[in-house]
Motif scaffolding. Structure first.
Motif, mmCIF file in Angstrom:
data_model
loop_
_atom_site.group_PDB
_atom_site.id
_atom_site.type_symbol
_atom_site.label_atom_id
_atom_site.label_comp_id
_atom_site.label_asym_id
_atom_site.label_seq_id
_atom_site.Cartn_x
_atom_site.Cartn_y
_atom_site.Cartn_z
ATOM 1 N N SER A 192 12.310 40.456 31.197
ATOM 2 C CA SER A 192 13.663 39.916 31.189
ATOM 3 C C SER A 192 13.961 39.235 32.520
ATOM 4 N N ARG A 193 14.788 38.227 32.492
ATOM 5 C CA ARG A 193 15.252 37.595 33.735
ATOM 6 C C ARG A 193 16.018 38.604 34.592
ATOM 7 N N ASP A 194 16.614 39.594 33.935
ATOM 8 C CA ASP A 194 17.347 40.617 34.686
ATOM 9 C C ASP A 194 16.418 41.388 35.625
ATOM 10 N N PHE A 195 15.147 41.471 35.257
ATOM 11 C CA PHE A 195 14.159 42.177 36.083
ATOM 12 C C PHE A 195 13.304 41.213 36.890
ATOM 13 N N ASP A 196 13.617 39.924 36.812
ATOM 14 C CA ASP A 196 12.880 38.887 37.565
ATOM 15 C C ASP A 196 11.372 38.961 37.330
ATOM 16 N N ASN A 197 10.971 39.203 36.075
ATOM 17 C CA ASN A 197 9.535 39.292 35.799
ATOM 18 C C ASN A 197 9.061 38.307 34.728
ATOM 19 N N VAL A 295 11.435 42.077 24.849
ATOM 20 C CA VAL A 295 11.804 40.875 25.591
ATOM 21 C C VAL A 295 13.306 40.672 25.465
ATOM 22 N N GLN A 296 13.960 40.376 26.586
ATOM 23 C CA GLN A 296 15.410 40.174 26.573
ATOM 24 C C GLN A 296 15.779 38.882 27.290
#
Length: 347
Positions: A192-197, A295-296
């Motif tokens: 997720s973009r929230d986890f920058d991965n 996946v988010q």
């Protein structure tokens, strides 16, 4: 044998349901390049499941006057593309997906009745009976497509790896792990973009080829032809298709074949993304090809639990890993090849 690490570019792609491929670009005059000949094997990082067969060589001169060699080919599983399922009558088998796939690999690549069709360095891993039970039949079809269709229907992967201890190429199945956010048995993996991965994302949700009710046509002609309905749907949500299953021996096999063919006309939900090496999840340890992950993308309103069906490793000055999840979008070539196979099967 040579160790080569001074290449300009190397891309190595593994796939869950079918063989992958690789492509290497390297200056023609570098050490070890003379070993990059057709039918030789390349192995990535000395990992036995990351190996490919060189089937293509191209030499060209770039704008700087440097002679560059390009080699490419399939992963070891590409050897299945060298056989068709030769049999007088249909080769029928029922069992767990692993048993069925290894049956066809054994019959048509390892221990064929025609000794000239045998590949002496091929072997099956021990059959552990993994995967859902399924009936299957084949006659004069490409072996690689038969194994791919079984894998997709049963949702189980496969690979061919090297085993130096027995000096064999070994065919085996790849079940994958459930690493989704909703389970608690294993540490979950969330991209997720929230986890920058993850970055460079794309998401596709398509019903264009989707059918949910099939009329499977078996043996016989005109009014005498046996027809069985498979699937379910009502009203405007009911999407019908006729399925040619003329090789089915009886009504039960006709239903099985109809369900298998109907499943190929499913909704396509796919997700592609480039993995960022932030240390949150370690490739080949925390996650790998075949695992089901979450996946988010909150901005897109997408939360998807799906299987990683492709991993592409790109070794360049800006090395990266790209993944694909969900259904594979069929190319024109794949569609035409499938139609050709269907015609041969019905002849």
């Amino acid at each position: 044998m040579a160790e080569i690490d001074d290449y300009e570019s190397l891309q190595f792609t593994r796939r869950f349901y079918r063989s992958g491929e690789f492509e290497m670009h390297i200056s023609l005059h570098k050490l070890g390049v003379d070993q990059l000949q057709k039918e030789n094997i390349i192995v990535i990082d000395n990992k036995m499941h990351k190996a490919g067969i060189i089937q293509y060589r191209e030499i060209s001169q770039n704008d700087q006057g440097i002679e560059v060699l390009v080699v490419k080919g399939p992963t070891l599983g590409g050897i299945l593309d060298r056989r068709v399922t030769v049999t007088d009558n249909f080769d029928r088998v029922r069992g767990p997906a692993e048993t069925v796939m290894k049956h066809y690999v054994n019959n048509h690549l390892i221990n064929s009745t025609n000794t000239q069709r045998r590949v002496q360095f091929m072997s099956n891993a021990p059959d552990l009976g993994r995967g859902i039970e399924t009936p299957w039949q084949t006659r004069f079809e490409p072996l690689n497509m038969v194994v791919q269709e079984i894998a997709e229907w049963c949702d189980i992967g496969w690979l061919v790896r090297l085993d130096y201890s027995i000096k064999k190429w070994v065919f085996d199945v790849l079940p994958g792990r459930n690493l989704t956010a909703g389970q608690s048995q294993l540490p979950p993996v969330i991209f997720s973009r929230d986890f920058d991965n993850i970055e460079s994302q794309s998401f596709l949700d398509s019903d264009q080829q989707f059918k949910n009710v099939g009329y499977a046509g078996g043996q016989g002609e005109y009014e005498e032809r046996l027809i069985q309905m498979v699937g379910a749907g009502a009203g405007a949500d009911r999407r019908e298709v006729f399925l040619d299953c003329s090789s089915a021996e009886d009504a039960a096999e006709l239903v099985d074949m109809g369900n298998q063919k109907l499943a190929t006309q499913k909704r396509i939900v796919s997700y592609d993304g480039r993995i960022l090496n932030t240390g949150s999840f370690i490739f080949e340890s925390d996650w790998d090809l075949g695992d089901i992950v979450t996946v988010q993308n909150r901005l897109w309103g997408v939360t998807l639990d799906s299987r990683i069906t492709e991993v592409k490793e790109i070794y360049e000055p800006d090395s990266k890993i790209e993944i694909s999840l969900g259904e594979e979008i069929p190319t024109i070539t794949q569609v035409l090849k499938k139609l050709t196979t269907e015609v041969k099967r019905s002849d």
